[in-house]
Design an enzyme around this catalytic site. Structure first.
Site, PDB file in Angstrom:
ATOM      1  N   LYS A  53      -0.549   4.780  15.202  1.00  0.00           N
ATOM      2  CA  LYS A  53      -0.449   5.816  13.736  1.00  0.00           C
ATOM      3  C   LYS A  53      -1.261   5.014  12.520  1.00  0.00           C
ATOM      4  CE  LYS A  53       2.191   5.625  10.366  1.00  0.00           C
ATOM      5  NZ  LYS A  53       2.326   5.243   8.956  1.00  0.00           N
ATOM      6  N   ASN A  54      -0.823   3.577  12.944  1.00  0.00           N
ATOM      7  CA  ASN A  54      -1.246   2.449  11.356  1.00  0.00           C
ATOM      8  C   ASN A  54      -3.263   2.048  12.400  1.00  0.00           C
ATOM      9  OD1 ASN A  54       0.820   2.915   9.693  1.00  0.00           O
ATOM     10  ND2 ASN A  54       1.556   1.404   9.727  1.00  0.00           N
ATOM     11  N   CYS A 107       6.566   4.602  -4.473  1.00  0.00           N
ATOM     12  CA  CYS A 107       7.012   5.306  -2.786  1.00  0.00           C
ATOM     13  C   CYS A 107       8.236   4.658  -3.107  1.00  0.00           C
ATOM     14  CB  CYS A 107       6.209   4.207  -2.121  1.00  0.00           C
ATOM     15  SG  CYS A 107       6.144   4.435  -0.121  1.00  0.00           S
ATOM     16  N   ARG A 130       3.928  -0.689  -4.847  1.00  0.00           N
ATOM     17  CA  ARG A 130       2.619   0.330  -3.993  1.00  0.00           C
ATOM     18  C   ARG A 130       1.334  -0.696  -4.506  1.00  0.00           C
ATOM     19  NH1 ARG A 130       4.046   2.516   1.543  1.00  0.00           N
ATOM     20  NH2 ARG A 130       2.206   1.327   2.182  1.00  0.00           N
ATOM     21  N   ASP A 183       7.907  -2.643   9.642  1.00  0.00           N
ATOM     22  CA  ASP A 183       7.802  -1.528   9.793  1.00  0.00           C
ATOM     23  C   ASP A 183       9.540  -1.702  11.019  1.00  0.00           C
ATOM     24  OD1 ASP A 183       6.228  -0.791   7.704  1.00  0.00           O
ATOM     25  OD2 ASP A 183       4.918  -0.380   9.070  1.00  0.00           O
ATOM     26  N   ARG A 212       6.517  12.190   9.883  1.00  0.00           N
ATOM     27  CA  ARG A 212       5.233  11.040   9.741  1.00  0.00           C
ATOM     28  C   ARG A 212       4.452  10.545  10.312  1.00  0.00           C
ATOM     29  NH1 ARG A 212       5.929   8.303   5.208  1.00  0.00           N
ATOM     30  NH2 ARG A 212       3.609   7.141   5.337  1.00  0.00           N
TER      31      ARG A 212
END
Ligand code: EPU
Length: 420
Positions: A22-23, A116, A121, A307, A399
Site C-alpha cells: 500500500k505504501n 491523526c 503529522r 507500522d 484502508r
C-alpha cells in the site's frame, strides 16, 4: 455496523500470498502525474486508500481502470492542480501529489492533511524539500499553495526531529526529476517503498542514483514517459501475518514476500522463540506458542517498523516476562494500549515506551480499532483470547489490508465479518 467476531481456534497452518505494498503504490500513483503518457501499475492491493487515491485522480483529470491487481492510468484533462479537502482529508498519503503537480504545472494547491490518532503529522519537511527546489509556499485557508517559475536542482537536508520522512523524501524526489540541474537529497528515507518509487521513476526516464541510501542524487530531465511497474510486496502485511502465526502457533508459509525488507522483524521474532526459514520469495514461520519477552525500538528502515509496533505489542502481551517497546517514529502511537488492556493485557505507558508484562491468557471483549495497524493488532489478540472478541472500527482495517480476515481464516483462524 460492520464488525469482526473473533474466537481462538488453535494453531494456523498453510500457505498464503501477500499483496503489493500500500505504501509503495500510493506515491507511485502520484508519480504518474509527472507524465502525459499511459502508466500501468501491477500488484495493486484492493484497499480503501487506493480507492480514495483513484477518486482524487479522477478530479485531477486522470482516467483510471482497475482490474484485479492492475491499474491503468491515462491523463484525459490537463491543468487541474487543486487537491480539495473532501478528497484529501480521507488519506494522508494524498500529500504526495504536491511535488508532482508542482513539477508538472509549476503550481499546486493541496489541502493540509489533518492531525491523526497516531500523533502529530507535520509537513515541514515536505515544504523544506520543495522550497529548496525553488518553490514559494504558503498556507491559505487550510491549503498548501506552492508555486514556482521553474524548479532548480539543489542540496537539501531532510532530517526531522524523528529522523527521515518517507513521503517528504518521495515528494522532493518526484519534484526533482523535472527540475533543472542536479539535486542531492541528504538524510533521505531509505525505506523499500522509496526505492520502489525511485525504480518506477527511473523506468519513466528519470536519472536517479543512491536510492536506498541516505543520499539520493537526481539529475533533472525535461520530460518523463509512461511505463509498466510491478509494486513490491507489502512488508507490513507480511509482518502482520508472521506475527499472527507466531502468536497463534503452527506453521505458515508466506508467499510473494521479500525477507530482505523484514530483517529487524525476523530478528525480533526469532528472539521471542519463533523459528523462521527464509527462501527466495517466501518466509516460513513455525511457532509452538512458547513466546519470550523482548525489548524493541521502532526506527526508520532498516529498523523495526512503526507500522508493526501494535501487532508486536499484541504478541508481547502473552509472552513470558516483561518487554519494553519504545516508539521512536511516532511517540504518541499507543492508542491500542487501552484496548489491549480491556482484553486482559498488562501494559503501562511511560513516555514513548510501553512496558508490557506478559499474561497467561487474554480474554475476549468488545474493542474498537483506533487506527489501521491497531486494527490488525486487536484482531491478532482476539485469535488467542478466550470467548469472543468483537472488533469494530473496520474502516481503518479496510484502508490498508486486503481481506486480512479472509487470509487468516484460510489459515485456520475463526474470524467472521458481520454487518455492513
Ligand atoms: N515528520 C516531520 N515532518 C514532516 C514529515 C514527517 O517531522 O514534514 C515526522 C513524523 O511526524 C514522524 C516521522 O517524521 O515522526 C516519520 O514520518 P514520515 O514522514 O516518514 O511518515 P509518512 O511518510 O507520512 C509513511 C507511511 C506510514 C508510516 C511512516 C513511517 C505512507 C502512505 N505512510 O508515512 O504508514 O508509518 O511512513 O514509516 O507511506 C501505515 O501504513 O499505517 C502508516 C501510517
Amino acid at each position: 455496523m460492520a464488525k469482526l467476531l473473533i474466537r481462538a481456534n488453535g494453531p494456523l497452518a498453510g500457505t498464503i500470498p501477500v499483496h503489493g505494498a500500500k505504501n509503495a503504490v500510493l506515491p507511485i500513483m502520484a508519480a504518474s502525474l509527472l507524465t502525459d503518457e499511459p502508466m500501468t501499475i501491477e500488484g495493486v492491493p484492493q484497499v480503501k486508500d487506493v480507492a480514495s487515491m483513484i477518486q482524487l485522480f479522477d478530479h485531477l483529470g486522470i482516467k483510471t481502470r482497475l482490474s484485479e491487481d492492475r491499474l491503468e492510468m491515462q491523463r484525459v484533462r490537463a491543468g487541474e492542480t487543486t487537491a480539495p479537502y473532501e478528497l484529501v482529508s480521507q488519506m494522508r498519503a494524498s500529500i504526495c501529489v504536491l511535488g508532482p503537480l508542482l513539477a508538472r504545472y509549476h503550481r499546486a494547491k493541496v489541502s493540509m492533511p489533518g492531525g491523526c490518532v497516531i500523533g502529530p503529522r507535520p509537513i515541514d519537511l515536505h515544504l523544506k524539500g520543495l522550497q529548496a527546489l525553488g518553490a514559494v509556499t504558503s498556507i491559505e485557508h487550510g491549503y498548501i499553495v506552492a508555486t514556482t517559475p521553474q524548479l532548480r536542482g539543489c542540496s537539501v537536508h531532510l532530517a526531522g526531529a524523528f529522523g527521515s520522512s518517507v513521503l517528504a523524501t518521495g515528494n522532493t524526489l518526484m519534484a526533482a526529476t523535472l527540475a533543472e540541474g542536479v539535486t542531492f537529497i541528504e538524510h533521505a528515507a531509505c525505506e523499500p517503498e522509496v526505492v520502489d518509487l525511485a525504480n518506477c521513476l527511473i523506468a519513466m526516464g528519470a536519472k536517479i542514483k543512491g536510492h536506498g541510501s541516505p543520499v539520493i542524487r537526481v539529475e533533472g530531465v525535461e520530460k518523463l514517459h509512461g511505463t509498466r511497474h510491478h509494486i513490491i510486496p507489502d512488508r507490513i502485511e507480511t509482518g502482520t501475518l508472521m506475527i499472527a502465526a507466531a502468536i497463534a502457533g503452527g506453521e505458515v508459509r508466506i508467499q510473494r514476500a521479500c525477507p530482505e525488507h523484514l530483517g529487524a522483524v525476523i530478528d525480533k521474532l526469532i528472539e521471542t522463540g519463533v523459528s523462521i526459514e527464509k527462501s527466495n520469495g517466501s518466509i516460513c514461520v513455525r511457532s509452538n506458542r512458547k513466546l519470550q519477552a523482548v525489548d524493541l525500538t521502532t526506527l526508520p528502515f532498516p529498523g523495526f517498523p512503526t507500522d508493526l509496533q501494535a501487532q508486536m505489542m499484541a504478541l508481547l502481551s502473552v509472552a513470558k516476562g516483561v518487554s519494553v517497546l519504545t516508539e521512536r517514529v511516532y511517540p504518541e502511537r499507543f492508542m491500542h494500549i487501552s484496548e489491549l488492556n480491556r482484553m486482559g493485557a498488562s501494559i503501562t505507558r511511560e513516555g514513548a515506551s510501553a512496558i508490557i508484562k506478559g499474561v497467561d491468557r487474554l480474554s475476549g471483549a468488545p474493542v474498537t480499532a483506533p487506527d489501521l495497524r491497531a486494527s490488525a493488532a486487536l484482531m491478532i489478540a482476539g485469535m488467542v483470547a478466550d470467548n469472543q472478541t468483537e472488533l469494530t472500527g473496520l474502516e481503518h482495517l479496510d484502508r490498508g489490508y486486503e481481506h486480512l480476515e479472509q487470509k487468516l481464516t484460510q489459515l485456520g483462524a475463526d474470524i467472521r465479518r458481520v454487518g455492513l
